[in-house]
Design a protein around this motif. Structure first.
Motif, PDB file in Angstrom:
ATOM      1  N   CYS A 193       0.915  -1.155   0.068  1.00  0.00           N
ATOM      2  CA  CYS A 193       0.439  -0.128  -0.107  1.00  0.00           C
ATOM      3  C   CYS A 193       0.837   1.218  -0.091  1.00  0.00           C
ATOM      4  O   CYS A 193       2.000   1.146  -0.082  1.00  0.00           O
ATOM      5  CB  CYS A 193      -0.794   0.143   1.470  1.00  0.00           C
ATOM      6  N   CYS A 235       1.351   3.254   2.411  1.00  0.00           N
ATOM      7  CA  CYS A 235       0.978   4.322   3.562  1.00  0.00           C
ATOM      8  C   CYS A 235       2.944   4.479   3.683  1.00  0.00           C
ATOM      9  O   CYS A 235       3.503   3.471   3.161  1.00  0.00           O
ATOM     10  CB  CYS A 235       0.761   3.055   4.456  1.00  0.00           C
ATOM     11  N   VAL A 256      -1.826   4.365   8.878  1.00  0.00           N
ATOM     12  CA  VAL A 256      -2.248   2.868   8.266  1.00  0.00           C
ATOM     13  C   VAL A 256      -3.571   3.330   7.296  1.00  0.00           C
ATOM     14  O   VAL A 256      -3.437   4.468   6.910  1.00  0.00           O
ATOM     15  CB  VAL A 256      -3.126   2.181   9.401  1.00  0.00           C
ATOM     16  N   CYS A 257      -3.863   2.395   6.395  1.00  0.00           N
ATOM     17  CA  CYS A 257      -4.862   3.037   5.296  1.00  0.00           C
ATOM     18  C   CYS A 257      -5.901   0.921   5.025  1.00  0.00           C
ATOM     19  O   CYS A 257      -5.675   0.462   6.248  1.00  0.00           O
ATOM     20  CB  CYS A 257      -4.254   2.735   3.987  1.00  0.00           C
ATOM     21  N   CYS A 314      -3.770  -2.207   4.534  1.00  0.00           N
ATOM     22  CA  CYS A 314      -2.564  -2.661   5.670  1.00  0.00           C
ATOM     23  C   CYS A 314      -3.270  -3.127   6.864  1.00  0.00           C
ATOM     24  O   CYS A 314      -2.743  -4.051   7.605  1.00  0.00           O
ATOM     25  CB  CYS A 314      -1.537  -1.950   6.173  1.00  0.00           C
TER      26      CYS A 314
HETATM   27 ZN    ZN Z   1      -1.426   0.927   4.493  1.00  0.00          ZN
END
Ligand code: ZN
Ligand code: MN
Length: 470
Positions: free
Chosen positions: A23, A25, A38-39, A42
């Motif tokens: 990702c 991040c 974070v997203c 993850c």
């Molecule tokens: Zn992420």
């Protein structure tokens, strides 16, 4: 009976990429508020899709090649399923039967002798989050979740705790050398699991091993293995060696290992191919390019510096441990600098300043300072002053020399004036020198230097003084 220790390591190293493995991040969460990097990807939300970071793949492959491994033409990702609160997706994306690289080797030095440990495989995977247990409960931080890791698995070729530590340090140097990982132990960027078993000396068979999990410093790696060897030796001597594989943890404060569980094996993880990521492939040409980019390995470089530049082992190690300084040094040598003063400036001035990494020093400063030194325009203490000043101000070597009046006087007329004055003033010392007292000459030269306020060129003063007194 004599026993031989059989030790293998698994090393997890965090790749120094801008973003996480699957990702966008931020991968550098050191010191950040928990759960701010974070997203949904993850954090393992359902329905999200991973996208592989090219940079992570690139760095992982460089690491594989630098560890002497072959890049597999075809490889793929697999899901490694297990339940743990720091892994919300319920699986880690790793590589099972087709890792991106395998069959490597790392050579390192143990008291001046070369040892080689074979590398079974190197694969790519994502990290889990971090659990912090306190008396008020357990806290979860997902900033680290999804960080790209390379896992390096060795063959059981290590024979002592000391060897394990030296090997691990060499791996750290190699990863830093190619810029794949900062491998900063204090930030948890490199962690070890060590498998330890014993066998009667001379036997080739492998006996059930104990795996020590999550060692995060070179000291605990060494201590935990030494402890485990001692513990197992007692069991063997009592005629009661361990019968099955076990997993233990190392308790730093108590300096002992504690049983965690029976060792898990591959079938416990129900591996299956990751359906959301395409397989990977590599060509022979790409492999060659990676080899070129890896270049000279740290051990070979250290030995070359010792041999070609007469550096002692300790200095060669200090210098080659810093890729940036190696680049400065190599650049200065390429421009004709003498290796001795060039390395001295780096070792005694630059490395002496703890904040050197953030300083304004460039390769050009070293190149120019060494050139001024070689031309006799500055003394070695002047060179040190230029480098120290350049680190603060970033001004050019020439400008610093001018600002600080460090240029040596090599004008014979001016030097002769000072030399004559000193000869007139110290007849007793001159008599001593003529009687064969070498020390007297040093005193006279010192007097000339004093008169010139340090600007006289010492070798020229010495030459002139000797001629006049001959
Ligand atoms: Zn992420
Ligand atoms: Mn792993």
């Amino acid at each position: 009976m004599e026993y031989e220790s059989v030790i293998g390591l698994e090393i997890h190293a965090q790749l120094s990429t801008k973003t996480k493995l699957f990702c966008g991040c931020d991968n550098d969460a050191f010191g950040a508020e928990p759960n701010t990097r974070v997203c949904p990807v993850c954090m393992g939300f359902p329905g999200v899709l991973p996208v592989l970071s090219d940079a992570a793949l690139e760095k992982a492959r460089l690491a594989g090649v630098a560890l002497g491994a072959t890049l597999r033409e075809h490889s793929k990702f697999d899901r490694k399923n297990y339940f743990y609160p720091d892994l919300p997706s319920g699986y880690q994306i790793s590589q099972y039967d087709e890792p991106f690289s395998e069959h490597g080797e790392v050579t390192f030095s143990v008291e001046g002798k070369h040892h080689t440990v074979r590398i079974l495989r190197v694969h790519l995977e994502n990290d889990a989050g971090k659990l912090t247990h306190t008396k008020d409960g357990t806290f979860l931080d997902f900033n680290r979740a999804g960080t790209p890791l390379v896992e390096i698995v060795t063959q059981p070729d290590i024979r002592s705790a000391q060897e394990a530590q030296l090997f691990a340090k060499e791996v750290q140097r190699i990863l830093r050398h190619i810029g794949a990982s900062d491998a900063d132990m204090e930030k948890g960027m490199m962690r070890f699991d060590a498998s330890v078993s014993l066998r009667p000396k001379g036997e080739k068979k492998l006996y059930p091993r104990t795996e020590i999990k999550n060692l995060n410093s070179f000291t605990s790696l060494q201590k935990a293995i030494a402890y485990e060897i001692k513990r197992q030796t007692k069991d063997w001597e009592a005629g009661n060696p361990q019968q099955s594989e076990t997993t233990v943890g190392w308790v730093d404060d108590a300096e002992k290992t504690v049983l965690l569980r029976d060792k898990e094996s591959a079938h416990d993880y129900r591996y299956f191919p990751e359906p959301d990521l395409p397989p990977l492939s590599v060509t022979q040409d790409m492999m060659e390019t990676y080899k070129e980019r890896v270049g000279e390995l740290p051990l070979a470089r250290r030995e070359r510096y010792e041999k070609d530049y007469g550096m002692n082992a300790e200095n060669a190690l200090c210098l080659t441990d810093e890729p940036k300084l190696v680049a400065f040094f190599e650049a200065a040598i390429a421009e004709g600098a003498d290796p001795k003063p060039a390395s001295n400036l780096l070792l005694s001035v630059v490395l002496a300043d703890a904040g050197w990494r953030g300083s304004s020093l460039t390769a050009q400063h070293l190149i120019d300072t060494c050139a001024l030194l070689k031309a006799g325009k500055i003394s070695s203490s002047g060179a040190k002053e230029i480098i120290a000043t350049a680190m603060q101000t970033g001004d050019s070597a020439q400008d610093i020399m001018d600002q600080k009046g460090l240029e040596q006087v090599s004008d014979t007329g001016e030097l002769e004036k000072w030399v004559d004055e000193v000869i007139a003033e110290f007849p007793d010392t001159i008599a001593e020198y003529k009687d064969g007292k070498e020390k007297a000459l040093q005193f006279l030269i010192g007097q000339v230097m004093k008169r010139s306020r340090g600007s006289a060129n010492p070798p020229m003063v010495m030459e002139m003084m000797k001629q006049k007194l001959a």
